[in-house]
Design a protein around this motif. Structure first.
Motif, PDB file in Angstrom:
ATOM      1  N   GLN A  25      25.434 -52.261 -15.706  1.00 44.07           N
ATOM      2  CA  GLN A  25      26.246 -51.643 -14.984  1.00 44.07           C
ATOM      3  C   GLN A  25      27.642 -51.225 -15.552  1.00 44.07           C
ATOM      4  OE1 GLN A  25      24.983 -49.238 -12.999  1.00 44.07           O
ATOM      5  NE2 GLN A  25      22.936 -49.777 -12.869  1.00 44.07           N
ATOM      6  N   GLY A  26      28.185 -50.437 -14.750  1.00 45.76           N
ATOM      7  CA  GLY A  26      29.639 -50.271 -15.040  1.00 45.76           C
ATOM      8  C   GLY A  26      30.124 -49.624 -16.232  1.00 45.76           C
ATOM      9  N   ILE A  27      29.411 -48.986 -16.970  1.00 50.08           N
ATOM     10  CA  ILE A  27      29.531 -48.398 -18.203  1.00 50.08           C
ATOM     11  C   ILE A  27      30.028 -46.796 -18.226  1.00 50.08           C
ATOM     12  CG2 ILE A  27      28.671 -47.714 -20.570  1.00 50.08           C
ATOM     13  CD1 ILE A  27      26.872 -50.207 -20.413  1.00 50.08           C
ATOM     14  N   THR A  28      31.141 -46.726 -18.731  1.00 50.60           N
ATOM     15  CA  THR A  28      31.888 -45.424 -18.633  1.00 50.60           C
ATOM     16  C   THR A  28      31.805 -44.513 -20.094  1.00 50.60           C
ATOM     17  OG1 THR A  28      33.587 -46.123 -16.999  1.00 50.60           O
ATOM     18  CG2 THR A  28      33.983 -44.212 -18.071  1.00 50.60           C
ATOM     19  N   ILE A  29      30.942 -43.528 -20.042  1.00 54.16           N
ATOM     20  CA  ILE A  29      30.759 -42.664 -21.150  1.00 54.16           C
ATOM     21  C   ILE A  29      32.093 -41.421 -21.077  1.00 54.16           C
ATOM     22  CG2 ILE A  29      29.341 -41.537 -22.826  1.00 54.16           C
ATOM     23  CD1 ILE A  29      28.416 -44.126 -22.453  1.00 54.16           C
ATOM     24  N   SER A  30      32.895 -41.463 -22.287  1.00 52.65           N
ATOM     25  CA  SER A  30      33.912 -40.535 -22.351  1.00 52.65           C
ATOM     26  C   SER A  30      33.295 -39.422 -23.175  1.00 52.65           C
ATOM     27  CB  SER A  30      35.150 -41.016 -22.726  1.00 52.65           C
ATOM     28  OG  SER A  30      35.586 -41.854 -21.967  1.00 52.65           O
ATOM     29  N   PRO A  31      33.109 -38.046 -22.518  1.00 52.70           N
ATOM     30  CA  PRO A  31      32.832 -37.044 -23.214  1.00 52.70           C
ATOM     31  C   PRO A  31      33.460 -36.653 -24.578  1.00 52.70           C
ATOM     32  CG  PRO A  31      32.785 -36.302 -21.218  1.00 52.70           C
ATOM     33  CD  PRO A  31      33.592 -37.870 -21.094  1.00 52.70           C
TER      34      PRO A  31
ATOM     35  N   LEU B 180      26.642 -49.292 -24.499  1.00 53.19           N
ATOM     36  CA  LEU B 180      27.603 -48.172 -24.598  1.00 53.19           C
ATOM     37  C   LEU B 180      27.444 -47.567 -25.960  1.00 53.19           C
ATOM     38  CD1 LEU B 180      30.250 -47.092 -23.509  1.00 53.19           C
ATOM     39  CD2 LEU B 180      31.419 -48.638 -25.003  1.00 53.19           C
ATOM     40  N   CYS B 181      26.970 -47.983 -26.881  1.00 51.00           N
ATOM     41  CA  CYS B 181      26.657 -47.393 -28.318  1.00 51.00           C
ATOM     42  C   CYS B 181      25.323 -46.390 -27.838  1.00 51.00           C
ATOM     43  CB  CYS B 181      26.230 -48.240 -29.124  1.00 51.00           C
ATOM     44  SG  CYS B 181      27.870 -49.183 -30.033  1.00 51.00           S
ATOM     45  N   VAL B 182      24.416 -46.862 -27.438  1.00 50.94           N
ATOM     46  CA  VAL B 182      23.352 -46.011 -27.309  1.00 50.94           C
ATOM     47  C   VAL B 182      23.804 -44.779 -26.420  1.00 50.94           C
ATOM     48  CG1 VAL B 182      20.929 -45.832 -26.125  1.00 50.94           C
ATOM     49  CG2 VAL B 182      21.579 -48.164 -27.568  1.00 50.94           C
ATOM     50  N   ARG B 183      24.264 -45.045 -25.209  1.00 43.61           N
ATOM     51  CA  ARG B 183      24.542 -43.801 -24.258  1.00 43.61           C
ATOM     52  C   ARG B 183      25.494 -42.927 -24.829  1.00 43.61           C
ATOM     53  NH1 ARG B 183      24.644 -46.820 -18.146  1.00 43.61           N
ATOM     54  NH2 ARG B 183      22.728 -47.852 -18.337  1.00 43.61           N
ATOM     55  N   SER B 184      26.323 -43.311 -25.771  1.00 41.14           N
ATOM     56  CA  SER B 184      27.259 -42.449 -26.409  1.00 41.14           C
ATOM     57  C   SER B 184      26.746 -41.682 -27.211  1.00 41.14           C
ATOM     58  CB  SER B 184      28.557 -43.308 -27.027  1.00 41.14           C
ATOM     59  OG  SER B 184      28.203 -44.129 -27.950  1.00 41.14           O
TER      60      SER B 184
ATOM     61  N   ALA C  85      23.474 -40.728 -27.067  1.00 39.33           N
ATOM     62  CA  ALA C  85      22.236 -39.969 -26.622  1.00 39.33           C
ATOM     63  C   ALA C  85      22.178 -40.167 -24.742  1.00 39.33           C
ATOM     64  CB  ALA C  85      21.131 -40.289 -27.263  1.00 39.33           C
ATOM     65  N   ASN C  86      22.078 -39.130 -24.515  1.00 40.46           N
ATOM     66  CA  ASN C  86      22.062 -38.952 -22.875  1.00 40.46           C
ATOM     67  C   ASN C  86      20.650 -39.726 -22.402  1.00 40.46           C
ATOM     68  OD1 ASN C  86      22.890 -38.316 -20.136  1.00 40.46           O
ATOM     69  ND2 ASN C  86      21.955 -36.028 -20.288  1.00 40.46           N
ATOM     70  N   LEU C  87      20.635 -40.936 -22.434  1.00 35.51           N
ATOM     71  CA  LEU C  87      19.521 -41.769 -22.298  1.00 35.51           C
ATOM     72  C   LEU C  87      19.869 -42.549 -20.845  1.00 35.51           C
ATOM     73  CD1 LEU C  87      18.951 -43.162 -25.773  1.00 35.51           C
ATOM     74  CD2 LEU C  87      17.201 -41.649 -24.592  1.00 35.51           C
ATOM     75  N   LEU C  88      18.753 -43.065 -20.365  1.00 36.01           N
ATOM     76  CA  LEU C  88      18.675 -43.790 -19.063  1.00 36.01           C
ATOM     77  C   LEU C  88      17.973 -45.272 -19.355  1.00 36.01           C
ATOM     78  CD1 LEU C  88      19.282 -43.822 -15.960  1.00 36.01           C
ATOM     79  CD2 LEU C  88      16.782 -43.055 -15.690  1.00 36.01           C
TER      80      LEU C  88
END
Length: 1097
Positions: A867-873, A1029-1033, A1035-1038
């Motif tokens: 948790q607590g991961i921030t993805i900057s667009p 963080l790598c994975v979510r940056s 792709a828009n994955l959950l």
């Protein structure tokens, strides 16, 4: 060359042309020396030579000629040995044609086919799907019980194949194996159950056909697939649509109650019933209440089952199909299963089919004829479509006559009779006779035109055509039986014509009429009998029998004039050649002629012979067809054919509708069920609860002074409690009485929670409601951590115990509840997440995640949620100010659900005017997009001043492709062509699922749908936070909860087609094994490439 050879070969002896291709046979073309009489002629010798050659081109040419022979119906079985040898050919085209040939002749040449069975088994593993399917098709065509286990194994492997074409072939092989060995039924049902669950439209029709042939009684296999079949109906191929519709018709008749119940037809009955009740109460107070209740239940309005309505709604578009069989299948479904008020919509489509071929016309008219017997009003507006044309064949003409007669009413009978007058003059005698019968049916069913029809039929008796006259007499005889007293003149007229009419049936009808109503023509009847007795021996048998009846009836009513004539006729009949006539004369003699031993029944002879006969009922010839299902072969032939299944009757009580519910439980289903099971336990003391909530509220009031977004905070708190609830299952629930004791500031949250409790059973799919249920139900165990908020205020997530209702909702209400769109989101304003702003609201979080901790790990040991991961667009440039004179446009992907369409990717455009003059009327102009793509324009920007910035939202449906969407960005100052190509990771949205479901879906997406690679992860990405963080940056994955600490699971769905995308990363030291599963292979491959690039960097 081959074609010339075929054209030059004369006589049907299947003699091939010469191998030179010149068209001249190797033997003389003289008939005496042709293949019929030559014994040493080598049949197909050139083809065998070509098949044995080493050149693939010759083999391919030979196979094409052989398949051509098979297509023309010629025998090519003697070529089986040289053909089967080429099954190992490496040429793909040759191999395909060999399998086509083997499918045709494998059943006839079983011994030779068995020799190559190992080759077929190897072909089942071939990379080409067509070869795998062909091998299975040939294997199932070998009708030898010995290979049953091999066939069963091949079918089981084929149903797991990644190619839908192979799975379709497996479905076709199942009935073949069942007919070969019925004992394999149970195993085949297991295989069939998997095929029925297949979501591919190519497989659905074949699987249902196999179900119908093997186990149509196993209706339980359809329950969980019913809704899927209804929704796939439009996309299935036409043959499959017919099969599915017929099966669903039977399913509908067994699982739903009739929509045409007597109590449901009149919508106004409850109104009249209530008025009756009122009058009864005023006038009679002793009315029995139980009887009223029963009557009310009986007249209760009918409510159609949602699944019943789904079937009718999904099948309705198929009425526009170009395939007549599909339209007919929908028509029979509506005829047998739809409410009467809705059946009429099929009429227009059936009329359209009447423009098709004559064969189709006949089938459609047969079904329309049956439908018009019950529902005349359906086809009455299309009356002219059933008028007979001169080019119609006789069977079509007769059916149109039946339909016109069934549609006849008082309003249109004059039009129909005028049409019939034309038909009577037809040169086709059978059609003219049928028209007269149709006139008789109209006269019998519509009393207003009976006299008109009778007069017309009497005029037809003077027609030159004997068949018309005869048929008119027969029909008049039937009509006169209805009202004989009014038509004495017609009987006299017919008696005068008895000598002119020569058709036996007509003469017999006249004699019957005269005998039956002899009392009304007492002077004419004896004279007719005299003329008939004179020519008795020359009459047909049917006429002789009626002469005998006439003689006996006249002897009873007028013995003085006719007794001797009767005796004469009986004596002639006594020695007739036909034994029926001889027996009849001996039988009748006992009634009218006295003997030494009079018959005991002689005194009742008048009652026996002159009793009043009921008038004949002239019915449609197609009425009996209604006993069979519409559209079936049995209905067409009016007889039960092999394989016909009786259409079941409607059940009186509807079966359980919940059997069709197949919702997949989420990962936390077990926890939720445990919580629900504790509602009967004793509640906590209210004082403890009050102190617990009050302390929490005080702490929240202190921490929330600088927080402007209270509704977002509520969502964060809802999410933070779930992990603790999972570890505190022994806690007791809170009742509604306890909620009333909470502070007034909590009332809005409490009311929403209590509503969630009340609607718990009806909305289990809603994750936000499930979370709020848990918060209300388990506050008691949180008492030990009550002092935590007082000791530290570093993180709001740590400071909040399990208080579902202790959030200040004084802030403005959100118009869009983010909990309804997916999992709950982190609190953007929490001190523990200082970097999170409003732009990161839609960063996806893990399914079922617990409360966050400062380190980023989940508090529970059951999963490795981060948790607590921030993805900057990431921001992309769309227009550069140098090329536009000062206008700069950038865009970024918001990763939110688009407000325009759920299939669209949401983009945020930023316009900056860095020039020296304003830009006006900024909007999207012409679009250049691929088929299937869509662009939703942003609102027009009227003016963009110098140095000013404006933002706008637009949506693009990329149709799950990475192809660019091009369009013109236009304004009054000019037009600029631009294009946007979305990264593959932005084409998806997070998808919530549990670990067990993840593994189940991953198992289904194997083979070509799976991409695996071992990646050496960079040091800065090796931590759990860096990895996620790598994975979510990318792709828009959950993130999906995983019970293994070294395995990280992620899930998403593509926006356009909701195709599942699964990513799993297993950490193995410094390297990791990355697996991407997706049915769309291009998306899976590109996502793997992007993930690998991000993890290595």
């Amino acid at each position: 060359m081959a074609g010339n050879g075929f054209q030059a070969s004369s006589y049907a002896n299947d003699r091939p042309p010469s191998s030179t291709g010149s068209g001249e046979g190797d033997i003389s073309t003289d008939p005496a020396s042709s293949g019929f009489f030559t014994t040493d002629f080598k049949k197909h010798d050139d083809l065998k030579t070509m098949l044995d050659s080493n050149k693939d081109s010759l083999k391919l040419e030979a196979m094409k000629r052989i398949i051509g022979m098979v297509a023309k119906g010629k025998d090519a079985s003697d070529l089986f040995p040289p053909v089967v040898k080429n099954v190992v050919s490496k040429n793909l085209e040759v191999k395909k044609l060999v399998y086509v040939y083997l499918t045709r002749y494998a059943e006839e040449q079983q011994d030779l086919a068995l020799l190559s069975i190992s080759t077929f088994q190897r072909a089942l593993k071939d990379p080409n799907q067509l070869i795998r399917a062909s091998a299975l098709r040939v294997l199932s065509s070998i009708r030898v019980p010995v290979i049953t286990p091999i066939m069963m194994l091949a079918i089981k492997e084929a149903v797991m194949d990644m190619s839908p074409y192979v799975r379709k072939t497996a479905a076709h092989a199942i009935p073949k194996l069942y007919s070969l060995d019925p004992e394999t039924k149970e195993q085949l049902i297991e295989v069939l159950d998997r095929l029925l669950a297949d979501k591919t439209t190519l497989v659905a029709g074949s699987a249902i056909q196999a179900f119908v042939e093997i186990c149509p009684e196993r209706i339980d296999l359809i329950h969980k697939n019913y809704r899927k079949l209804c929704n796939l109906l439009v996309d299935v191929e036409e043959w499959g649509q017919v099969v599915i519709l017929n099966m669903l018709t039977h399913y509908c008749r067994t699982q739903f109650i009739s929509p045409n119940q007597d109590g449901a037809e009149e919508s106004e009955r409850p109104f009249y019933e209530s008025s009756e009740k009122d009058s009864d109460e005023e006038g009679d107070d002793e009315h029995d209440d139980s009887e009223k209740k029963k009557k009310a239940e009986k007249l209760a309005p009918y409510v159609m089952d949602h699944d019943h309505r789904l079937l009718l709604r999904q099948s309705k578009p198929l009425l526009n199909s170009r395939n007549a069989a599909v339209v007919m299948a929908v028509a029979q479904l509506y005829h047998h299963c739809a409410p009467k008020s809705e059946v009429g919509i099929v009429a227009k489509s059936l009329i359209r089919l009447l423009r098709s071929h004559k064969e189709i016309q006949y089938v459609v008219l047969s079904n329309i004829a049956t439908m018009t017997d019950k529902r005349k009003g359906m086809f009455e507006p299309y009356l002219k479509s059933f008028y007979v044309r001169s080019c119609d064949p006789l069977h079509v003409k007769l059916l149109k006559l039946e339909i016109l007669t069934s549609l006849a009413t008082e309003t249109n009978i004059s039009t129909i009779l005028r049409e019939f007058q034309t038909y009577v003059t037809s040169s086709d005698k059978d059609f003219a006779a049928a028209t007269i019968q149709a006139i008789g049916r109209c006269a019998s069913s519509i009393a207003e035109v009976t006299d008109t029809c009778l007069n017309g039929l009497v005029r037809l008796m003077s027609n030159r055509d004997e068949a018309v006259v005869a048929e008119s007499v027969v029909v008049i005889k039937k009509l006169l039986q209805m009202r004989p007293s009014e038509h004495k003149s017609i009987i006299c007229h017919m008696a005068k014509m008895v000598d002119k009419i020569t058709v036996p049936m007509a003469r017999a009808s006249i004699l019957w009429l005269i005998g039956e109503y002899s009392e009304r023509v007492p002077k004419i009847a004896p004279d007719v009998l005299r003329r008939m007795a004179k020519n008795f021996i020359n009459e047909e048998d049917i006429v002789k029998l009626q002469i005998l009846n006439l003689a006996v009836k006249l002897c009873i009513t007028n013995p003085k004039q006719t007794k001797l004539l009767c005796q004469y006729v009986l004596n002639l009949a006594k020695y007739d050649q036909n034994y029926d006539i001889r027996d009849r004369s001996r039988f009748l003699r006992q009634f009218v002629l006295s003997t030494d031993k009079p018959c005991a029944l002689a005194k009742y002879s008048k009652k026996i012979f002159l009793a009043t006969k009921p008038a004949p009922v002239l019915e449609s010839l197609t009425k009996a067809h209604d006993n069979y299902q519409l559209g079936s072969l049995s209905h067409l032939l009016n007889m039960k054919t092999t394989g016909y299944q009786e259409l079941p009757e409607w059940p009186s009580v509807a079966p359980d509708p919940t059997v069709r519910n197949v919702e997949v439980p989420p990962a936390w289903k077990e926890e939720r069920e445990t919580v629900k099971g504790k509602k009967t336990k004793q509640k906590q003391p209210s004082t403890d609860l009050k102190s617990f909530y009050s302390s929490s509220s005080e702490d929240e009031d202190d921490d929330d002074d600088d927080d402007d977004d209270d509704s977002s905070e509520e969502e964060s708190e809802d999410e933070s409690v779930e992990g603790k609830d999972a570890s505190e299952e022994s806690g007791e629930e809170e009742e509604e009485e306890e909620e009333a004791e909470e502070p007034s500031s909590d009332s809005s949250a409490d009311s929403s929670d209590s509503s969630d409790d009340s609607d718990e059973d009806s909305s289990e799919e809603d994750s936000s409601e499930d979370e709020s249920e848990k918060e209300v139900k388990k506050p008691a165990k949180a008492a030990p951590v009550e002092e935590k908020p007082k000791k530290t205020s570093k993180s709001k997530a740590e400071a909040k115990p399990s208080s579902g209702g202790g959030v200040d909702t004084g802030g403005p209400d959100l118009l869009l509840d983010l909990d309804d769109l997916g999992p709950a989101l982190p609190n953007p304003a929490a001190p523990g997440n200082p970097s999170m702003g409003a732009g990161n609201l839609l960063t996806p979080t893990a399914a079922g995640s617990g409360r966050s901790s400062p380190s980023g790990f989940a508090a529970t040991a059951q999963s490795n949620i981060v948790q607590g991961i921030t993805i900057s667009p990431k921001e992309y440039e769309l227009l550069n100010r140098l090329s536009t004179g000062g206008l700069s446009v950038t865009y970024k992907y918001t990763r939110t659900i688009s407000a325009f369409s759920s299939k669209m990717v949401s983009l945020e455009l930023t316009f900056l005017n860095a020039g020296d003059k304003p830009f006006t009327c900024l909007k999207i102009g012409d679009k250049k997009i691929q088929p299937g793509m869509e662009i939703h324009d942003f609102p027009e920007i009227a003016s963009l001043g110098v140095g000013s910035t404006s933002m706008a939202l637009m949506g693009i449906n990329f149709n799950d492709t990475t192809q660019a969407a091009g369009f013109q960005l236009s304004c009054e100052q000019g037009s600029f062509p631009v294009s946007i190509s979305a990264p593959v990771g932005e084409l998806m949205q997070p998808h919530t699922m549990g670990e067990s479901e993840f593994k189940s879906q991953q198992g289904k997406l194997g083979g070509m749908n799976e991409n695996k690679e071992t990646v050496a992860i960079a040091e800065n990405n090796s931590s759990p936070e860096g990895l996620c963080l790598c994975v979510r940056s990318v792709a828009n994955l959950l993130q999906v909860p995983s019970s293994q600490s070294d395995v990280y699971l992620f899930a998403a769905q593509t926006l356009a087609t909701s195709t599942l995308v699964l990513v799993s990363i297993k950490v193995q030291g410094k390297s990791s094994k990355v697996t991407v599963n997706c049915e769309k292979m291009v998306i899976g491959t590109m996502l793997m490439k992007d993930l690998k690039k991000a993890l290595v960097a």
